[in-house]
Design an enzyme around this catalytic site. Structure first.
Site, PDB file in Angstrom:
ATOM      1  N   HIS A 167       0.779   7.028   1.989  1.00  0.00           N
ATOM      2  CA  HIS A 167       1.805   5.987   1.925  1.00  0.00           C
ATOM      3  C   HIS A 167       2.371   6.016   0.504  1.00  0.00           C
ATOM      4  CE1 HIS A 167      -0.718   3.920   5.251  1.00  0.00           C
ATOM      5  NE2 HIS A 167       0.154   4.780   5.771  1.00  0.00           N
ATOM      6  N   GLU A 170       2.187   3.365  -2.387  1.00  0.00           N
ATOM      7  CA  GLU A 170       0.867   3.016  -2.903  1.00  0.00           C
ATOM      8  C   GLU A 170       0.553   3.917  -4.090  1.00  0.00           C
ATOM      9  OE1 GLU A 170      -1.574   3.204   0.628  1.00  0.00           O
ATOM     10  OE2 GLU A 170      -0.284   1.761   1.656  1.00  0.00           O
ATOM     11  N   HIS A 260      -5.757   4.800  -1.012  1.00  0.00           N
ATOM     12  CA  HIS A 260      -4.633   3.946  -0.602  1.00  0.00           C
ATOM     13  C   HIS A 260      -4.536   2.698  -1.483  1.00  0.00           C
ATOM     14  CE1 HIS A 260      -3.401   5.687   3.382  1.00  0.00           C
ATOM     15  NE2 HIS A 260      -4.585   6.253   3.255  1.00  0.00           N
ATOM     16  N   GLU A 336      -9.216   1.462  -0.653  1.00  0.00           N
ATOM     17  CA  GLU A 336      -8.056   0.603  -0.868  1.00  0.00           C
ATOM     18  C   GLU A 336      -8.146  -0.088  -2.232  1.00  0.00           C
ATOM     19  OE1 GLU A 336      -5.532   0.317   1.188  1.00  0.00           O
ATOM     20  OE2 GLU A 336      -6.277   1.031   3.139  1.00  0.00           O
TER      21      GLU A 336
END
Length: 375
Positions: A167, A170, A260, A336
Site C-alpha cells: 500500500h 504507508e 504496513h 503494522e
C-alpha cells in the site's frame, strides 16, 4: 505573495477548491489514480509566511478510513527532510489544519513521505556493499523497476523475506526497511553479523513504486490493491506481486514479514496466521515466542492492541502473509505501524515518524536471531 497550493510532484495529492484567503482554504482529498479510495494527501503551500492558515478538508468524513483522522495530527516540513506535527482537528465530517508557516514555502502530508529518489539512493548504497546485491525482477504497470535487495549468501540455510509498501501511502513501511537494511549492513552490528552466518535476506523495499509516485494510498497504476492479488496475480493488473511471488517459490521462505501502516490504531503490532486451517498449536507457540522476543527488543512494539484473528477470512489467501504462511508453513507476519503516534510512547512534536519506523526495523533483527532455532 498570492497563496498557491500545488501537488504536481512525487507522491503529491490534493484537490484545491478555493485558496483565495489564508483563513478559508477549502480542499478535497484526491482519489487514488485508478480506484475509489481517498485518504492520502501531500501538497505544497507558497505565499503564506506568517499567516494563520485554516485548511479544511471537506470530504474527510467520507474518506476510506475516516477514523484515521480522529486524534490525528498532520505532518509538515519546510525542507522535505525534517517533518513535524501541526494542529489538526476532525469533527467527523471536515478535517481542519490550523498552522502559520514561518517561511514562504511549506509542505503538508498525511505521513512523512519516502520519496522515489530516496528509494533509488537506498538501492544504490546497497549495491556498493560487498555483502549485498540489487536484482531486477521486472517492470511495474507504469514501467518502473521492481528491485529486490539480497543481503547475504544465497546458499545460506535460512531464507528471510521482507516486503514493504504494498500500500504505497504507508510510507512508514519503507522507512522501516531502510532501518533494517542499514543495520544488516553495519559491520559493527553483532546481531547482523551473526545472522548473516546462516541467513540470506530477500527484501523488496517498495512493492508499489507506481502508486508511491502517483500519490495513491492503497493501489497501483492499474487500480489493484496488491495485498489482495496473491492468489492470481497477472502481468496486466499486478505484475509487482507476480514477479515477487515467482522469486519466493524459487528461493523458499523460512520467515516472512509484510510491512504496513494502519490508519486508525496508534500502536505497532503484528497480524499472524491464526485463521489458517493448517495453523497448528506448534506454529502458534512459535509465533507467540517471536512476538514476545520483539517486545523485549523494542518498547515501541506491543501485542495488546491489534487485529482480531477473524478480521480476514474469506479472502485470506489473497493476502501476502496468509498466502505465504499457508503455502510455506513458516512464520509469516503482517507488521503494522501507526500514521498517528505510538500511544505507548508518544512524541508530541513528531508523532510516529520515519526515524522511529527505521529504529523498529533495526530492532526486528534481535527476535529473528533468537527465533532461528524454531524454524
Amino acid at each position: 505573495m498570492t497563496i498557491k497550493i500545488s501537488q504536481n510532484f512525487d507522491s503529491g495529492a490534493i484537490e484545491v477548491l478555493r485558496a483565495d484567503s489564508a483563513a478559508n482554504i477549502e480542499l478535497n482529498l484526491r482519489k487514488d489514480s485508478h480506484a475509489d479510495i481517498h485518504q492520502w494527501f501531500h501538497f505544497r503551500v507558497q505565499g503564506a509566511r506568517g499567516q494563520k492558515l485554516t485548511m479544511r478538508f471537506l470530504n474527510a468524513g467520507s474518506a476510506t478510513y475516516a477514523k484515521g483522522y480522529e486524534d490525528y495530527q498532520a505532518v509538515a516540513s519546510y525542507d522535505t527532510e525534517n517533518w513535524f506535527r501541526v494542529p489538526t482537528s476532525f469533527d467527523g465530517e471536515v478535517m481542519t489544519i490550523n498552522h502559520a508557516p514561518d517561511t514562504d514555502s511549506i509542505y503538508y502530508a498525511y505521513f512523512e513521505p519516502y520519496s522515489f529518489e530516496r528509494h533509488l539512493r537506498l538501492l544504490g548504497e546497497v549495491g556498493e556493499h560487498p555483502l549485498a546485491r540489487v536484482h531486477d525482477l521486472g517492470s511495474t504497470v507504469d514501467g518502473r523497476d521492481m528491485n529486490l535487495v539480497v543481503i547475504g549468501k544465497p546458499e545460506a540455510e535460512k531464507k528471510i523475506w521482507f516486503i514493504a509498501r504494498q500500500h504505497p501511502g504507508e510510507s512508514m513501511a519503507e522507512w522501516f526497511i531502510e532501518g533494517l537494511i542499514d543495520s544488516l549492513l553495519d559491520d559493527a552490528n553483532p546481531i547482523a553479523r551473526k545472522l548473516l552466518q546462516s541467513c540470506v535476506f530477500y527484501i523488496v523495499p517498495n512493492m508499489n513504486p507506481d502508486g508511491s509516485v502517483r500519490g495513491n494510498l492503497r493501489t497501483n497504476a492499474a487500480g489493484a490493491n496488491l495485498n489482495r492479488e496473491w492468489m492470481t496475480p497477472s502481468v496486466e493488473r499486478s505484475p509487482e506481486v507476480l514477479y515477487v511471488k515467482q522469486k519466493m517459490h524459487e528461493t523458499g521462505i523460512d520467515m516472512f514479514f509484510d510491512i504496513h501502516g494502519d490508519e486508525a490504531l496508534p500502536y505497532n503490532f503484528v497480524a499472524g496466521n491464526e485463521m489458517l486451517e493448517n495453523f497448528s498449536d506448534e506454529r502458534r507457540a512459535k509465533q507467540q515466542a517471536f512476538i514476545d522476543r520483539y517486545k523485549n527488543a523494542s518498547p515501541d512494539f506491543q501485542d495488546k492492541y491489534g487485529y482480531a484473528a477473524s478480521k480476514y477470512k474469506e479472502d485470506m489467501l489473497t493476502l501476502a502473509s496468509k498466502y505465504v504462511g499457508h503455502h510455506f508453513g513458516c512464520l509469516a507476519l503482517t507488521l503494522e505501524m501507526p500514521f498517528k503516534d505510538n500511544a505507548d510512547l508518544p512524541d508530541a512534536h513528531v508523532g510516529w515518524n520515519g526515524a522511529r519506523s527505521a529504529a523498529l526495523g533495526a530492532a526486528i533483527l534481535q527476535p529473528i536471531l533468537l527465533s532461528l532455532g524454531d524454524y
